[in-house]
Design a protein around this motif. Sequence first.
Motif, PDB file in Angstrom:
ATOM      1  N   PHE A 101       0.817  -1.111   0.067  1.00 18.69           N
ATOM      2  CA  PHE A 101      -0.049   0.070  -0.087  1.00 18.69           C
ATOM      3  C   PHE A 101       0.826   1.473   0.052  1.00 18.69           C
ATOM      4  O   PHE A 101       0.631   2.238   0.911  1.00 18.69           O
ATOM      5  N   GLY A 102       1.723   1.445  -0.892  1.00 18.59           N
ATOM      6  CA  GLY A 102       2.863   2.502  -1.006  1.00 18.59           C
ATOM      7  C   GLY A 102       3.155   2.990  -2.374  1.00 18.59           C
ATOM      8  O   GLY A 102       2.503   2.544  -3.271  1.00 18.59           O
ATOM      9  N   TRP A 103       3.828   3.882  -2.265  1.00 16.64           N
ATOM     10  CA  TRP A 103       4.353   4.597  -3.567  1.00 16.64           C
ATOM     11  C   TRP A 103       5.799   5.197  -3.490  1.00 16.64           C
ATOM     12  O   TRP A 103       6.431   5.766  -2.704  1.00 16.64           O
ATOM     13  N   PHE A 104       6.264   5.143  -4.846  1.00 12.07           N
ATOM     14  CA  PHE A 104       7.557   5.594  -4.915  1.00 12.07           C
ATOM     15  C   PHE A 104       7.360   7.064  -5.324  1.00 12.07           C
ATOM     16  O   PHE A 104       6.743   7.596  -6.336  1.00 12.07           O
ATOM     17  N   THR A 105       8.132   7.966  -4.728  1.00 13.89           N
ATOM     18  CA  THR A 105       7.808   9.494  -5.012  1.00 13.89           C
ATOM     19  C   THR A 105       9.060  10.024  -6.001  1.00 13.89           C
ATOM     20  O   THR A 105       8.806  10.739  -6.784  1.00 13.89           O
ATOM     21  N   HIS A 106      10.071   9.268  -5.654  1.00 16.03           N
ATOM     22  CA  HIS A 106      11.146   9.750  -6.489  1.00 16.03           C
ATOM     23  C   HIS A 106      12.054   8.537  -6.594  1.00 16.03           C
ATOM     24  O   HIS A 106      11.875   7.519  -5.923  1.00 16.03           O
ATOM     25  N   LEU A 107      12.589   8.375  -7.942  1.00 14.18           N
ATOM     26  CA  LEU A 107      13.812   7.106  -8.358  1.00 14.18           C
ATOM     27  C   LEU A 107      15.041   7.957  -8.715  1.00 14.18           C
ATOM     28  O   LEU A 107      15.074   8.561 -10.002  1.00 14.18           O
ATOM     29  N   TYR A 108      15.981   8.332  -7.743  1.00 13.99           N
ATOM     30  CA  TYR A 108      17.127   8.972  -8.326  1.00 13.99           C
ATOM     31  C   TYR A 108      17.977   8.010  -8.772  1.00 13.99           C
ATOM     32  O   TYR A 108      18.261   6.779  -8.423  1.00 13.99           O
ATOM     33  N   ASP A 109      18.839   8.253  -9.940  1.00 15.61           N
ATOM     34  CA  ASP A 109      19.941   7.350 -10.228  1.00 15.61           C
ATOM     35  C   ASP A 109      21.268   7.852  -9.619  1.00 15.61           C
ATOM     36  O   ASP A 109      21.236   8.735  -8.804  1.00 15.61           O
ATOM     37  N   GLU A 110      22.275   7.224 -10.047  1.00 13.55           N
ATOM     38  CA  GLU A 110      23.540   7.409  -9.190  1.00 13.55           C
ATOM     39  C   GLU A 110      24.034   8.864  -9.387  1.00 13.55           C
ATOM     40  O   GLU A 110      24.957   9.382  -8.397  1.00 13.55           O
TER      41      GLU A 110
END
Length: 441
Positions: free
Chosen positions: A202-211
């Motif tokens: 029951f969750g969400w990814f708000t950001h997906l940063y790369d290296e």
Amino acid sequence: MKKEFNIVLVGGGSTWTPGLLKALCKLKSRLPLKKLVMFDINEERQKVIGEFAKVLFSESYPELEFTYTTDKATAFRDMDFIFCQMRTGGFAMREKDEKIPLSLGAIGQETCGAGGFAYGMRSIGDMIDLVEQVRQYSPDAWILNYTNPAAIVADALNKRFPDEKRLLNICDQPVNLLRSYGRLLGKDPSTFDPVYFGLNHFGWFTHLYDEHGQDLAPVLKSFIAENGFKPVDAEQRDKSWLETYAAVADMLRDFPDYLPNTYLQYYLYPEYKLSKLNSHYTRANEVMDGREKRVFDECRQAVAEGTTRNVHVVHNDAHGDMIVELAESIAFNLKKKFIVMVPNQGLVENLDDDVMVEVTAEIGCHGPRPYGVGKIPVFYKGLIEQQFAYERLTVEAWFEGSYTKALQALTLNRTIVDAKKARRILDALITENKAWWPELH
Ligand code: G6P
Ligand code: MN
């Protein structure tokens, strides 16, 4: 030389066990083992996987001390890690969890809605017993738990063992999603630095940063809007899982803020999902006719042939890799990032402290050091508070033997809503779960 560890796999007869065994072989230089034990209360199932393990280890881990057992003392003595995956009631009860609600007009699912409630009411007691038994023999061992429904199990264990520092609840679905993003973007998912909040399933990814610190979430969202969404191992997935991943595109169209966990489809589209689910053939049937059969057949084949060369057994290695890497990060204080369940304590600023949230955390020898996400918008806060109230009431219903709390829990669940429907479902589930649930009055 690196220290060598002792590990016990609880739920040795699970269809997920071969994946774990293979991950242990693959990562043996990173997490070297002295002894591995498999433990299950179902001797027959475990024997098939245990015999397969012997063949596998003779080929890939000959130095490993290996046994499988149904004896608790043998299983839990002198352990460093307990990897725990139990399914109280087995697939027969998963099938009922899914079919009973469906026959009464509500979503029937392994961990969501009324099915998850029924499974939770079965898991809590066995998980409490397990922690107590482990502690008799290995007071300092780490218990890495992924027994479902993880949200409810985590809250119950936290209530029962508030001072327990070496018990960690984790789920592989965020990892499956990260690997799927990786495939879609053509990038190595181990370079991703995700920001995630919610409850388990029951969750969400708000950001997906790369290296380099660049946020890939906007690119990912537009890609999914145009091309849809598939699991990393799409070629091996059953139809129902492909539909589940595809629903992420629908959710993003309606609520474009964040990348949703696949399980949210049941809560956001309960009517639509209900119209698509077949009350005579559910996911439990698909698993029993598919993965279950294949894994056990292939294990038997490997034993008969004396080699694992001609069998695949594992089609998705995310689950096994995740658990072994988690243990490695604890064992060697690597402080790698994992998405885990922890008490909120201000991580999501506008949720109560005692909510069992799922967030990104660094994992080292002292356990998780989680990352806060600040305040969340009112829509997500509302959804989470309602869902957590359902989870908490389920846990309280179990501890107090309270029918009223069970009814309140089911009424609060977005897949049910109507209290009369909730009562019909609860009464039907009580009848089928007499052997496992506490008595409710
Ligand atoms: C994901 C979830 C698990 C769940 C599993 C069900 O991996 O994170 O919590 O048990 O899916 O998969 P199945 O193939 O058994 O339906
Ligand atoms: Mn899960």
